[in-house]
Motif scaffolding. Structure first.
Motif, PDB file in Angstrom:
ATOM      1  N   LEU A 206      -5.221  -0.630  -8.371  1.00  0.00           N
ATOM      2  CA  LEU A 206      -4.893  -0.936  -6.985  1.00  0.00           C
ATOM      3  C   LEU A 206      -3.704  -1.893  -6.854  1.00  0.00           C
ATOM      4  O   LEU A 206      -3.627  -2.902  -7.553  1.00  0.00           O
ATOM      5  CB  LEU A 206      -6.120  -1.560  -6.317  1.00  0.00           C
ATOM      6  CG  LEU A 206      -6.020  -1.920  -4.835  1.00  0.00           C
ATOM      7  CD1 LEU A 206      -5.936  -0.667  -3.994  1.00  0.00           C
ATOM      8  CD2 LEU A 206      -7.235  -2.752  -4.439  1.00  0.00           C
ATOM      9  N   VAL A 207      -2.771  -1.581  -5.973  1.00  0.00           N
ATOM     10  CA  VAL A 207      -1.670  -2.484  -5.642  1.00  0.00           C
ATOM     11  C   VAL A 207      -2.058  -3.227  -4.365  1.00  0.00           C
ATOM     12  O   VAL A 207      -1.987  -2.688  -3.264  1.00  0.00           O
ATOM     13  CB  VAL A 207      -0.341  -1.724  -5.448  1.00  0.00           C
ATOM     14  CG1 VAL A 207       0.770  -2.691  -5.043  1.00  0.00           C
ATOM     15  CG2 VAL A 207       0.044  -1.003  -6.731  1.00  0.00           C
ATOM     16  N   HIS A 208      -2.501  -4.449  -4.540  1.00  0.00           N
ATOM     17  CA  HIS A 208      -2.966  -5.256  -3.417  1.00  0.00           C
ATOM     18  C   HIS A 208      -2.858  -6.714  -3.831  1.00  0.00           C
ATOM     19  O   HIS A 208      -2.409  -7.029  -4.938  1.00  0.00           O
ATOM     20  CB  HIS A 208      -4.417  -4.887  -3.077  1.00  0.00           C
ATOM     21  CG  HIS A 208      -4.966  -5.575  -1.859  1.00  0.00           C
ATOM     22  ND1 HIS A 208      -4.355  -5.511  -0.619  1.00  0.00           N
ATOM     23  CD2 HIS A 208      -6.070  -6.372  -1.691  1.00  0.00           C
ATOM     24  CE1 HIS A 208      -5.060  -6.205   0.256  1.00  0.00           C
ATOM     25  NE2 HIS A 208      -6.092  -6.743  -0.366  1.00  0.00           N
ATOM     26  N   SER A 209      -3.220  -7.631  -2.957  1.00  0.00           N
ATOM     27  CA  SER A 209      -3.222  -9.053  -3.308  1.00  0.00           C
ATOM     28  C   SER A 209      -4.286  -9.776  -2.495  1.00  0.00           C
ATOM     29  O   SER A 209      -4.592  -9.388  -1.365  1.00  0.00           O
ATOM     30  CB  SER A 209      -1.851  -9.688  -3.048  1.00  0.00           C
ATOM     31  OG  SER A 209      -1.626  -9.842  -1.659  1.00  0.00           O
ATOM     32  N   TYR A 210      -4.826 -10.825  -3.081  1.00  0.00           N
ATOM     33  CA  TYR A 210      -5.585 -11.780  -2.299  1.00  0.00           C
ATOM     34  C   TYR A 210      -4.576 -12.576  -1.472  1.00  0.00           C
ATOM     35  O   TYR A 210      -3.369 -12.555  -1.744  1.00  0.00           O
ATOM     36  CB  TYR A 210      -6.395 -12.698  -3.211  1.00  0.00           C
ATOM     37  CG  TYR A 210      -7.467 -11.975  -3.984  1.00  0.00           C
ATOM     38  CD1 TYR A 210      -8.670 -11.640  -3.380  1.00  0.00           C
ATOM     39  CD2 TYR A 210      -7.276 -11.627  -5.324  1.00  0.00           C
ATOM     40  CE1 TYR A 210      -9.660 -10.972  -4.089  1.00  0.00           C
ATOM     41  CE2 TYR A 210      -8.252 -10.955  -6.042  1.00  0.00           C
ATOM     42  CZ  TYR A 210      -9.441 -10.622  -5.417  1.00  0.00           C
ATOM     43  OH  TYR A 210     -10.417  -9.947  -6.106  1.00  0.00           O
ATOM     44  N   PHE A 211      -5.053 -13.297  -0.462  1.00  0.00           N
ATOM     45  CA  PHE A 211      -4.113 -14.038   0.370  1.00  0.00           C
ATOM     46  C   PHE A 211      -4.801 -15.219   1.037  1.00  0.00           C
ATOM     47  O   PHE A 211      -6.022 -15.233   1.218  1.00  0.00           O
ATOM     48  CB  PHE A 211      -3.494 -13.128   1.441  1.00  0.00           C
ATOM     49  CG  PHE A 211      -4.493 -12.474   2.360  1.00  0.00           C
ATOM     50  CD1 PHE A 211      -4.820 -13.045   3.589  1.00  0.00           C
ATOM     51  CD2 PHE A 211      -5.107 -11.279   2.006  1.00  0.00           C
ATOM     52  CE1 PHE A 211      -5.744 -12.450   4.430  1.00  0.00           C
ATOM     53  CE2 PHE A 211      -6.035 -10.667   2.844  1.00  0.00           C
ATOM     54  CZ  PHE A 211      -6.352 -11.252   4.063  1.00  0.00           C
ATOM     55  N   LEU A 212      -3.989 -16.213   1.379  1.00  0.00           N
ATOM     56  CA  LEU A 212      -4.482 -17.356   2.142  1.00  0.00           C
ATOM     57  C   LEU A 212      -4.147 -17.152   3.612  1.00  0.00           C
ATOM     58  O   LEU A 212      -3.095 -16.609   3.952  1.00  0.00           O
ATOM     59  CB  LEU A 212      -3.827 -18.654   1.655  1.00  0.00           C
ATOM     60  CG  LEU A 212      -4.082 -19.098   0.208  1.00  0.00           C
ATOM     61  CD1 LEU A 212      -3.496 -20.485  -0.020  1.00  0.00           C
ATOM     62  CD2 LEU A 212      -5.550 -19.083  -0.134  1.00  0.00           C
ATOM     63  N   TYR A 213      -5.037 -17.599   4.497  1.00  0.00           N
ATOM     64  CA  TYR A 213      -4.758 -17.547   5.926  1.00  0.00           C
ATOM     65  C   TYR A 213      -5.295 -18.804   6.591  1.00  0.00           C
ATOM     66  O   TYR A 213      -6.190 -19.481   6.062  1.00  0.00           O
ATOM     67  CB  TYR A 213      -5.350 -16.292   6.575  1.00  0.00           C
ATOM     68  CG  TYR A 213      -6.863 -16.241   6.617  1.00  0.00           C
ATOM     69  CD1 TYR A 213      -7.560 -16.675   7.737  1.00  0.00           C
ATOM     70  CD2 TYR A 213      -7.592 -15.742   5.538  1.00  0.00           C
ATOM     71  CE1 TYR A 213      -8.952 -16.629   7.784  1.00  0.00           C
ATOM     72  CE2 TYR A 213      -8.978 -15.687   5.576  1.00  0.00           C
ATOM     73  CZ  TYR A 213      -9.655 -16.127   6.697  1.00  0.00           C
ATOM     74  OH  TYR A 213     -11.029 -16.074   6.740  1.00  0.00           O
TER      75      TYR A 213
ATOM     76  N   SER B   3       0.802  -1.227   0.000  1.00  0.00           N
ATOM     77  CA  SER B   3       0.000   0.000   0.000  1.00  0.00           C
ATOM     78  C   SER B   3       0.835   1.276   0.000  1.00  0.00           C
ATOM     79  O   SER B   3       0.398   2.309  -0.517  1.00  0.00           O
ATOM     80  CB  SER B   3      -0.932   0.014   1.219  1.00  0.00           C
ATOM     81  OG  SER B   3      -0.185   0.066   2.423  1.00  0.00           O
ATOM     82  N   ARG B   4       2.040   1.221   0.543  1.00  0.00           N
ATOM     83  CA  ARG B   4       2.858   2.428   0.669  1.00  0.00           C
ATOM     84  C   ARG B   4       4.143   2.373  -0.156  1.00  0.00           C
ATOM     85  O   ARG B   4       4.432   3.282  -0.940  1.00  0.00           O
ATOM     86  CB  ARG B   4       3.230   2.670   2.145  1.00  0.00           C
ATOM     87  CG  ARG B   4       2.042   2.694   3.123  1.00  0.00           C
ATOM     88  CD  ARG B   4       1.171   3.921   2.918  1.00  0.00           C
ATOM     89  NE  ARG B   4       0.028   3.929   3.819  1.00  0.00           N
ATOM     90  CZ  ARG B   4       0.000   4.501   5.021  1.00  0.00           C
ATOM     91  NH1 ARG B   4       1.090   5.090   5.479  1.00  0.00           N
ATOM     92  NH2 ARG B   4      -1.086   4.477   5.754  1.00  0.00           N
ATOM     93  N   ILE B   5       4.934   1.324   0.041  1.00  0.00           N
ATOM     94  CA  ILE B   5       6.287   1.308  -0.526  1.00  0.00           C
ATOM     95  C   ILE B   5       6.269   1.070  -2.035  1.00  0.00           C
ATOM     96  O   ILE B   5       6.947   1.776  -2.788  1.00  0.00           O
ATOM     97  CB  ILE B   5       7.154   0.249   0.180  1.00  0.00           C
ATOM     98  CG1 ILE B   5       7.254   0.570   1.683  1.00  0.00           C
ATOM     99  CG2 ILE B   5       8.545   0.201  -0.435  1.00  0.00           C
ATOM    100  CD1 ILE B   5       8.062  -0.440   2.480  1.00  0.00           C
ATOM    101  N   VAL B   6       5.515   0.076  -2.500  1.00  0.00           N
ATOM    102  CA  VAL B   6       5.496  -0.214  -3.938  1.00  0.00           C
ATOM    103  C   VAL B   6       5.000   0.980  -4.755  1.00  0.00           C
ATOM    104  O   VAL B   6       5.650   1.371  -5.743  1.00  0.00           O
ATOM    105  CB  VAL B   6       4.657  -1.475  -4.235  1.00  0.00           C
ATOM    106  CG1 VAL B   6       4.470  -1.646  -5.745  1.00  0.00           C
ATOM    107  CG2 VAL B   6       5.337  -2.713  -3.665  1.00  0.00           C
TER     108      VAL B   6
END
Length: 468
Positions: free
Chosen positions: A109-116, A92-95
């Motif tokens: 948007l710079v984001h990703s889905y993720f597994l948890y 969200s900030r650095i990229v």
């Protein structure tokens, strides 16, 4: 730490992914607070700053992804519970900032889905499942049984979603910034599945896995706080507290940790001998040249094995694989006794049958505590501190002992002591092309299996190189 279970529970349901950009934006606004302050007992945070290396590689990958040229998966290290926050800060900030500096145009948007881990909602609360689903999270039920719904959802997202996907290939935290646990093969397998899905759809995107390392350090070496923590651990264990004089240096901290570990191992050995009838000889066979520290670690590993055997014998589970593999299977076995899929509706049970079900759930939860203790020490080695006797490594080891004592004392979700403000270092590794590797194994089942193994091994090596 999971909360104590007093009664049988309905089956754990799959939490559908419901990505909500507004919830994500609110979360990103609150991210500095979550990083700086303790917002939950199990989330010490206290991270003052986050720095990253090789970020332009990730920015370029997002540009190519948005142009429809590639699909990629972020395979990130998972030493601590704060890692997802650091990954969120990176994206969200650095990229975006590095992209602007390098003139890399990002369209969306710079984001990703993720597994948890589905179990996180068991000990943290249902609110976490609600939040994670809105942030793009997909819960996966760890253990021996194949979680088909989670895998199919993740596979669909990897191949077709408007965002990449992020997965921690270690499968869980190990509490060591400087040690990578053995990777699970699922990340590599997902890469080859994505190649397969794209080929079936006659699509030409290249499939890539990006290794990302995360390490933590203290802004100032927390020697005084470490002294306080060791004194607390000594007192809680029943040992006399050792006073540290000015100028004693690092050696006294090592001596205190060694003394504490030796005492606790000795007490736990007797505990399993007396109350669980485990055969644990007073001495242990090691090489004659083994150092006292190596002998102690050998005793620790023998103790962990006995603790797992106690749980395996109860659940009727065979001991297969390393400590992590065995813990995963035992977690699955325990959940099957607690979250009863074989009971259509526990509320319709007669009081007698409900009482038996509650009895089983309580005992299963108690047996799983042996496994939880083992989870804290799966990455402990004989030379971790000796190789680099830093405040960070002393603190990591002392905090693992704190976790163990808290679990034995049945402290629900103990607040880990904060020893000082920390900083995180994120390193983006060189992308690994799965598409190139898949060309050599198409139509050959044995070659495909070997390719997954080789990719997992190469990913492990890449992550280990980045944290040294």
């Amino acid at each position: 730490m999971p909360k104590t279970i007093h009664s049988t529970q309905p089956p754990l349901k799959f939490i559908p992914q419901q990505f909500n950009p507004l919830i994500l934006q609110i979360f990103r606004w609150l991210l500095p607070i979550a990083l700086r302050f303790r917002t939950r007992p199990w989330l010490p945070a206290g991270i003052l700053r986050i720095e990253a290396k090789n970020v332009e590689v990730l920015a370029e990958l997002y540009q190519q992804f948005q142009a429809g040229k590639i699909r990629f998966l972020l395979a990130f290290r998972h030493p601590e519970v704060e890692d997802p926050l650091c990954m969120q800060y990176l994206l969200s900030r650095i990229v975006p900032e590095v992209a602007r500096q390098k003139g890399i145009r990002l369209q969306s948007l710079v984001h990703s889905y993720f597994l948890y881990d589905r179990g996180m909602t068991v000990w943290a609360g249902d609110w976490l499942g609600w939040l994670f689903s809105r942030l793009g999270g997909v819960p996966v039920h760890r253990g021996r049984r194949l979680d088909r719904q989670a895998i199919q959802t993740a596979r669909e997202l990897f191949a077709n979603a408007k965002l990449p996907i992020a997965v921690a290939p270690e499968g869980g935290t190990n509490g060591h910034s400087g040690i990578v646990s053995p990777l699970e093969p699922g990340v590599a397998q997902m890469g080859f599945w994505c190649v397969e899905d794209l080929q079936k759809a006659n699509r030409t995107e290249t499939v890539i896995i990006v290794p990302i390392a995360i390490q933590y350090g203290y802004v100032e070496p927390p020697w005084s706080k470490l002294d306080w923590l060791l004194s607390k651990l000594e007192a809680d264990s029943g040992l006399p507290i050792i006073e540290i004089a000015q100028g004693d240096g690092e050696k006294i901290y090592y001596q205190r940790l060694w003394r504490l570990a030796e005492y606790l191992i000795t007490e736990m050995e007797e505990f399993y001998r007396r109350f669980y009838h485990q055969e644990i000889p007073k001495t242990i066979s090691t090489d004659e040249s083994a150092s006292p520290n190596q002998v102690l670690i050998a005793r620790l590993h023998r103790l962990l094995d006995k603790a797992l055997q106690v749980t395996e014998q109860y659940f009727g589970v065979q001991a297969q694989g390393n400590f992590i593999d065995r813990c995963r299977r035992l977690e699955e076995a325990g959940w099957n006794y607690i979250y009863r899929e074989d009971l259509p509706d526990i509320n319709t049970l007669s009081p007698f049958k409900r009482g038996l079900a509650d009895w089983i759930a309580q005992e299963a939860d108690l047996r799983m505590r042996h496994m939880r203790i083992v989870e804290s020490f799966v990455a402990v080695t004989a030379t971790y501190i000796q190789e680099q006797p830093t405040a960070e490594r002393f603190a990591e080891t002392a905090l693992l002992i704190f976790d163990m004592l808290s679990k034995i004392q049945d402290t629900t979700l103990p607040g880990r002591p904060r020893l000082g403000l920390r900083q995180a270092q994120i390193t983006v590794g060189e992308p690994i092309s799965v598409t190139e590797r898949s060309r050599n194994c198409q139509g050959d089942r044995y070659a495909a299996k070997q390719a997954v193994s080789d990719l997992t091994k190469d990913l492990q090596i890449a992550l280990e190189k980045m944290i040294k």
